[in-house]
Design an enzyme around this catalytic site. Structure first.
Site, mmCIF file in Angstrom:
data_model
loop_
_atom_site.group_PDB
_atom_site.id
_atom_site.type_symbol
_atom_site.label_atom_id
_atom_site.label_comp_id
_atom_site.label_asym_id
_atom_site.label_seq_id
_atom_site.Cartn_x
_atom_site.Cartn_y
_atom_site.Cartn_z
ATOM 1 C CE1 TYR A 306 -3.983 -1.911 0.704
ATOM 2 C CE2 TYR A 306 -2.442 -3.331 1.810
ATOM 3 C CZ TYR A 306 -3.809 -3.063 1.321
ATOM 4 O OH TYR A 306 -4.870 -4.035 1.441
ATOM 5 C CB VAL A 366 -2.514 -11.461 -2.654
ATOM 6 C CG1 VAL A 366 -1.924 -12.475 -3.527
ATOM 7 C CG2 VAL A 366 -1.623 -11.212 -1.532
ATOM 8 C CD GLU A 367 -4.280 -7.326 1.651
ATOM 9 O OE1 GLU A 367 -4.408 -6.212 2.186
ATOM 10 O OE2 GLU A 367 -4.455 -8.539 2.297
ATOM 11 C CG ASN A 368 -1.775 -1.781 -5.001
ATOM 12 O OD1 ASN A 368 -2.139 -1.368 -5.948
ATOM 13 N ND2 ASN A 368 -1.121 -0.963 -4.109
#
Ligand code: BG6
Length: 473
Positions: A306, A366-368
């Site tokens: 992030y 796998v997350e952003n």
């Protein structure tokens, strides 16, 4: 815009979620309580004794009842993969039983059915911040080695049941976050300020052994499965060129990198052992643990990204600002989100290159995503959100993913976090929205739970359909 794609033809485009942040139905289908049921304000306040009505996660976005409609919307965007987690306490309501809860297993059969119907590859997180509460209250969570066996049993049930249908698995979400959020990430009941360093690092060791045992079980029960670790990536840049600042930034980065090192190389790196010695930590590590770690390393490395931070050795300048779970020193060159997370698309290219150079394992983002306040407006008679800020964030990060691929990095896929609005992990707010799909629910729990497509919904559909060619460079 260029007309040829840097993304491979089989790139896994998609979105990511976690059970406790979307499902709701916290006491339906035989589900037991999890730590999330006593964390109504996320990590901003201490846990409550038992469940309280102000906890938005009790209903969340009601995915438990609306999963078919939601997965159909993901399919409309062209998702190739959907990352979700399995709520441990749906399968083992207390966590230490010997027999699983069939109703819980059947729910995920149905979720996987829907994915298959739309040609979407499931990407499953085995444990995403939802340790069964009983394991927290009775065993103090991962501090206790008993959890290794309970987790292994749980993982074995999942591989036996879904192993032929689910190819990609992640053992623990953001495993390094245990250092900073022991209850949420490690199910540890002892308050952070009373927790000894030895217990904290023992909990981490126990999770690492459990991850290795799950990898071993997958090789037996689901030979086509690929197992990934999952780390919270947050590059720490030196605040100045002073070598002491450079060393300080390396030391901070290693608190995250150690987890990838152990998962990929199967042993504790020297700098990590030194840090344990310096902190007076004395761990129980058996010969069997060492063998398990060495023989059961991961197939790929997944991570969340992030933001980046800065780091300095100068104590007078070392003021920790806001950020994903741990935060860091403010970087004066970067802008921040409404929640103070500093936005750094190039940092994603840096992380991808660093991880690839270091581990030579396929990487999966796998997350952003961008948590932002959205306003529902009516355009041509339809309700929507004009979320150009989110499109800009995602576009700029994806451009850097393309650059990293051109650099030669092996990137398997990208799942944007919170592809549908969900309850935030750190602050437990609905108003911190990440989705391509707006969910009508407010911080006070009001709202119809109706879904609306944001502008970014159509934008992401174009990105996927063009395999990244439509990105603005
Ligand atoms: C990651 C977690 O740390 O960041 C997610 O894996 C979380 O569960 C995401 O939701 C975004 O953080 P937040 O606090 O804005 O929800």
């Amino acid at each position: 815009m260029t007309d040829s794609s840097s993304f491979p033809a089989d790139f896994l485009w998609g979105g990511a979620t976690a059970a406790n942040q979307i499902e709701g139905a916290y006491n339906e289908g035989g589900k037991g309580l999890s730590i999330q049921d006593v964390m109504p304000q996320g990590i901003t306040t201490p846990r409550t004794e038992g469940p309280t009505d102000d906890n938005l996660k009790q209903v969340a976005i009601d995915f438990y009842h609306r999963y078919a409609e939601d997965i159909a919307l993901f399919a409309e965007m062209g998702f190739k993969t959907f990352r979700f987690s399995i709520a441990w306490s749906r399968i083992f309501p207390l966590g230490d039983e010997t027999q699983p809860n069939e109703e819980g297993l059947a729910f995920y059969d149905r979720v996987i059915d829907e994915c298959e119907k739309h040609g979407i590859e499931p990407l499953v997180t085995i444990s995403h911040y939802e340790t069964p509460l009983h394991l927290t209250d009775t065993y103090d969570g991962w501090v206790n080695r008993a959890l290794i066996g309970f987790y292994e049993r749980y993982a074995r049930v999942l591989f036996s049941r879904y192993g032929a249908r689910v190819k990609y698995w992640l053992t623990f979400n953001e495993i390094n976050s245990v250092l900073h959020a022991p209850l949420m990430s490690g199910g540890i009941n002892t308050p952070q300020n009373e927790l000894s360093k030895t217990d904290l690092y023992q909990a981490i060791h126990n999770e690492l052994v459990a991850s290795a045992l799950a990898t071993k079980a997958a090789r037996e029960l689901a030979p086509n499965a690929q197992i990934g670790c999952m780390v919270l990536a947050m590059p720490a840049y030196p605040l100045s060129p002073d070598p002491d600042d450079v060393m300080a930034s390396l030391t901070t980065e290693r608190t995250n990198l150690a987890f990838g090192d152990i998962h990929v190389r199967g042993e504790y790196p020297g700098y990590y052992l030194r840090s344990l010695r310096d902190q007076g930590v004395d761990l129980v590590i058996t010969d069997e643990d060492r063998t398990l770690l060495k023989e059961n390393t991961v197939d790929f490395v997944s991570f969340s990204y992030y933001m980046s931070v800065a780091e300095t050795a100068d104590k007078t300048k070392r003021v920790i600002g806001k950020g994903n779970i741990m935060g860091g020193v403010h970087n004066p060159t970067l802008e921040a989100s409404e929640w103070g997370w500093q936005i750094d698309p190039v940092g994603l290219r840096i992380v991808l290159n660093q991880f690839w150079d270091r581990w030579q394992k396929p990487l999966f983002i796998v997350e952003n995503g961008l948590g932002a306040k959205d306003e529902l407006v009516t355009v041509d008679g339809r309700q929507t959100v004009i979320d150009d800020y989110r499109i800009a964030y995602l576009n700029d990060h994806l451009v850097q993913v393309g650059e990293a691929i051109t650099d030669g990095v092996d990137v398997m896929g990208y799942t944007s976090w919170g592809c549908i609005d969900l309850v935030s992990a750190s602050t437990a707010q609905m108003s911190k929205r990440y989705g391509f799909i707006y969910v009508d629910r407010n911080d006070d729990g009001t709202g119809t739970l109706d879904r609306y497509k944001k502008k970014s919904f159509h934008w992401y559909a174009d990105v996927i359909a063009s395999n990244g060619v439509s990105l603005t460079r």
